[in-house]
Design a protein around this motif. Sequence first.
Motif, PDB file in Angstrom:
ATOM      1  N   ILE A   1       0.836  -1.209   0.000  1.00  0.00           N
ATOM      2  CA  ILE A   1       0.000   0.000   0.000  1.00  0.00           C
ATOM      3  C   ILE A   1       0.866   1.253   0.000  1.00  0.00           C
ATOM      4  CG2 ILE A   1      -1.814   1.228   1.249  1.00  0.00           C
ATOM      5  CD1 ILE A   1      -2.587  -1.429   2.498  1.00  0.00           C
ATOM      6  N   ALA A   2       1.961   1.204   0.759  1.00  0.00           N
ATOM      7  CA  ALA A   2       2.813   2.386   0.893  1.00  0.00           C
ATOM      8  C   ALA A   2       3.380   2.834  -0.440  1.00  0.00           C
ATOM      9  CB  ALA A   2       3.946   2.090   1.877  1.00  0.00           C
ATOM     10  N   LEU A   3       3.627   1.892  -1.344  1.00  0.00           N
ATOM     11  CA  LEU A   3       4.241   2.252  -2.630  1.00  0.00           C
ATOM     12  C   LEU A   3       3.307   3.103  -3.475  1.00  0.00           C
ATOM     13  CD1 LEU A   3       6.628   2.041  -4.523  1.00  0.00           C
ATOM     14  CD2 LEU A   3       5.661  -0.091  -5.416  1.00  0.00           C
ATOM     15  N   TYR A   4       2.056   2.682  -3.632  1.00  0.00           N
ATOM     16  CA  TYR A   4       1.166   3.486  -4.489  1.00  0.00           C
ATOM     17  C   TYR A   4       0.678   4.745  -3.790  1.00  0.00           C
ATOM     18  CZ  TYR A   4      -3.407   2.094  -2.471  1.00  0.00           C
ATOM     19  OH  TYR A   4      -4.505   1.916  -1.658  1.00  0.00           O
ATOM     20  N   MET A   5       0.629   4.734  -2.455  1.00  0.00           N
ATOM     21  CA  MET A   5       0.232   5.952  -1.739  1.00  0.00           C
ATOM     22  C   MET A   5       1.280   7.047  -1.853  1.00  0.00           C
ATOM     23  SD  MET A   5      -1.803   4.913   1.726  1.00  0.00           S
ATOM     24  CE  MET A   5      -3.510   4.336   1.615  1.00  0.00           C
ATOM     25  N   ALA A   6       2.521   6.664  -2.129  1.00  0.00           N
ATOM     26  CA  ALA A   6       3.567   7.672  -2.300  1.00  0.00           C
ATOM     27  C   ALA A   6       3.308   8.545  -3.521  1.00  0.00           C
ATOM     28  CB  ALA A   6       4.929   6.993  -2.415  1.00  0.00           C
ATOM     29  N   PHE A   7       2.495   8.061  -4.461  1.00  0.00           N
ATOM     30  CA  PHE A   7       2.191   8.824  -5.672  1.00  0.00           C
ATOM     31  C   PHE A   7       1.082   9.862  -5.451  1.00  0.00           C
ATOM     32  CE2 PHE A   7       4.449   5.331  -7.563  1.00  0.00           C
ATOM     33  CZ  PHE A   7       5.048   5.876  -8.688  1.00  0.00           C
ATOM     34  N   LEU A   8       0.408   9.826  -4.327  1.00  0.00           N
ATOM     35  CA  LEU A   8      -0.731  10.726  -4.130  1.00  0.00           C
ATOM     36  C   LEU A   8      -0.358  12.205  -4.236  1.00  0.00           C
ATOM     37  CD1 LEU A   8      -2.728   8.905  -1.290  1.00  0.00           C
ATOM     38  CD2 LEU A   8      -3.029   8.764  -3.771  1.00  0.00           C
ATOM     39  N   PRO A   9       0.790  12.662  -3.698  1.00  0.00           N
ATOM     40  CA  PRO A   9       1.122  14.090  -3.875  1.00  0.00           C
ATOM     41  C   PRO A   9       1.309  14.486  -5.330  1.00  0.00           C
ATOM     42  CG  PRO A   9       2.457  13.115  -2.124  1.00  0.00           C
ATOM     43  CD  PRO A   9       1.749  11.987  -2.793  1.00  0.00           C
TER      44      PRO A   9
ATOM     45  N   PHE B   1     -12.391  12.433   2.360  1.00  0.00           N
ATOM     46  CA  PHE B   1     -12.482  12.489   3.820  1.00  0.00           C
ATOM     47  C   PHE B   1     -13.019  11.174   4.378  1.00  0.00           C
ATOM     48  CE2 PHE B   1     -14.956  13.390   7.686  1.00  0.00           C
ATOM     49  CZ  PHE B   1     -13.927  13.863   8.504  1.00  0.00           C
ATOM     50  N   LEU B   2     -14.070  10.657   3.765  1.00  0.00           N
ATOM     51  CA  LEU B   2     -14.659   9.397   4.217  1.00  0.00           C
ATOM     52  C   LEU B   2     -13.657   8.254   4.073  1.00  0.00           C
ATOM     53  CD1 LEU B   2     -17.067   7.636   5.103  1.00  0.00           C
ATOM     54  CD2 LEU B   2     -17.740   7.519   2.687  1.00  0.00           C
ATOM     55  N   VAL B   3     -12.988   8.195   2.935  1.00  0.00           N
ATOM     56  CA  VAL B   3     -12.028   7.115   2.686  1.00  0.00           C
ATOM     57  C   VAL B   3     -10.873   7.198   3.669  1.00  0.00           C
ATOM     58  CG1 VAL B   3     -10.354   6.236   1.027  1.00  0.00           C
ATOM     59  CG2 VAL B   3     -12.648   6.840   0.271  1.00  0.00           C
TER      60      VAL B   3
ATOM     61  N   VAL C   1     -12.458  -2.235   0.404  1.00  0.00           N
ATOM     62  CA  VAL C   1     -13.477  -1.375  -0.202  1.00  0.00           C
ATOM     63  C   VAL C   1     -13.031   0.092  -0.153  1.00  0.00           C
ATOM     64  CG1 VAL C   1     -15.823  -0.485   0.089  1.00  0.00           C
ATOM     65  CG2 VAL C   1     -15.400  -2.938   0.220  1.00  0.00           C
ATOM     66  N   ALA C   2     -12.433   0.497   0.970  1.00  0.00           N
ATOM     67  CA  ALA C   2     -11.940   1.872   1.083  1.00  0.00           C
ATOM     68  C   ALA C   2     -10.848   2.148   0.051  1.00  0.00           C
ATOM     69  CB  ALA C   2     -11.407   2.115   2.491  1.00  0.00           C
ATOM     70  N   GLN C   3      -9.979   1.181  -0.172  1.00  0.00           N
ATOM     71  CA  GLN C   3      -8.941   1.356  -1.196  1.00  0.00           C
ATOM     72  C   GLN C   3      -9.557   1.475  -2.592  1.00  0.00           C
ATOM     73  OE1 GLN C   3      -4.949  -0.730  -0.691  1.00  0.00           O
ATOM     74  NE2 GLN C   3      -6.306  -2.125   0.400  1.00  0.00           N
ATOM     75  N   ILE C   4     -10.575   0.658  -2.851  1.00  0.00           N
ATOM     76  CA  ILE C   4     -11.249   0.727  -4.158  1.00  0.00           C
ATOM     77  C   ILE C   4     -11.908   2.096  -4.348  1.00  0.00           C
ATOM     78  CG2 ILE C   4     -13.152  -0.221  -5.513  1.00  0.00           C
ATOM     79  CD1 ILE C   4     -12.501  -2.947  -4.262  1.00  0.00           C
TER      80      ILE C   4
END
Length: 387
Positions: free
Chosen positions: A287-295, A308-310, A348-351
């Motif tokens: 999870i950490a790898l793809y979350m690094a792309f969020l910025p 916010f909900l997710v 589901v939250a990730q989706i």
Amino acid sequence: MAAPLTLLLIVAVTIRAALYRSSLVDIISERVEVVSPLTAWKRVVEGLALLDLGVSPYAGDVFHETPLIIYLFHFVIDYAEITFMLADVITAVALYMSAQEYNKQVFRKQRFALEADRYPMDCIELIRSPKEMYYIPLKVAMFYLLNPFTILSCVAKATCGLNNAVISLFILATIKGNVLLSAIFLSLATYQSIYPLTLCASALLYLMQRQYIPVNPRRASFWWFVAQYAFMYLGSLFVIVGLSFFLLGSWDFLPSVYGFMEHPVFLIFMQLAVISIFKSYPTVGDIALYMAFLPLWNHLHRFLRNIFLVSCVLLSCSALFPVLWHLWIYAGSANSNFYYAITLLFNVAQILLVSDYFYAFLRREHHLTYGLYLKRKDGSEATLVLK
């Protein structure tokens, strides 16, 4: 930006070194959310012991890593902690350089589009600012190095950190346009875990323009499904693994359908997220790898609907994982359905997160093509009425 990046690396390494010397190491290394039968350090140590005794590590049901891992740590077993910290540093630096190069290319294309008047006048506010080129790469590296999921994986010495390093080097080589290095790192990543093979479509777009293991409870729907239908294990295995590869493989056709031919980096981000969700044995390090792309996609925030909900659901599930595991395994006041329920909610939250970014990306592209506000055929402002 070299000084802030160096400071970030020093802080990240210090945090990991301090945790390595704490009493939390044994607890973290046993968490099923952090390690799996494929990535657990304990399995690597047992495989090394069998190898030293002249017994094949694959003879029993203990070791499931690739031969490359066991021979690597055969030489650096005394420096395992440094190896895993170095893997995180390599991943962060590769992501930093990838974000830098990607921003340069994006702003170059954006400047040409502005000079050619390709954007409608009312969507100028959607244009990315050149200032983003300087602080977004640092935020990408920070999102990876200081992510609690990454820190937990490193402290537990989960081998998924090494996989992340190889995938990040593949992404960097792809963005740089180095075909040879891109192919080498993709082959190495696929050798370590067959799932990254689906990234090949994104790599080709950019350059042109599991094995059987025992079923253990963990943060994935795979284990619960197979455990519930143990009488038809082989069929369940084909259904789950086949479904994941079908979904991942279907992303190869999305560029032509949704216009991703010009945005393969976003496609790589989406594929990494889908791999993390549908992997048979995922860990928090994935999870950490793809979350690094969020910025990198902060320009999409105005179009996100459920962020916010997710975020609340992801944080709540992360806190409830150890609680429900304790109630099930140790207290005996719950059963496997409790842990599976929180696992399902987390997925589901990730989706929802991935779908939200997918929607935001397509909406921004639509506005950049047709304008930010609806207009009638005569050019006057239109109002959307739902009936």
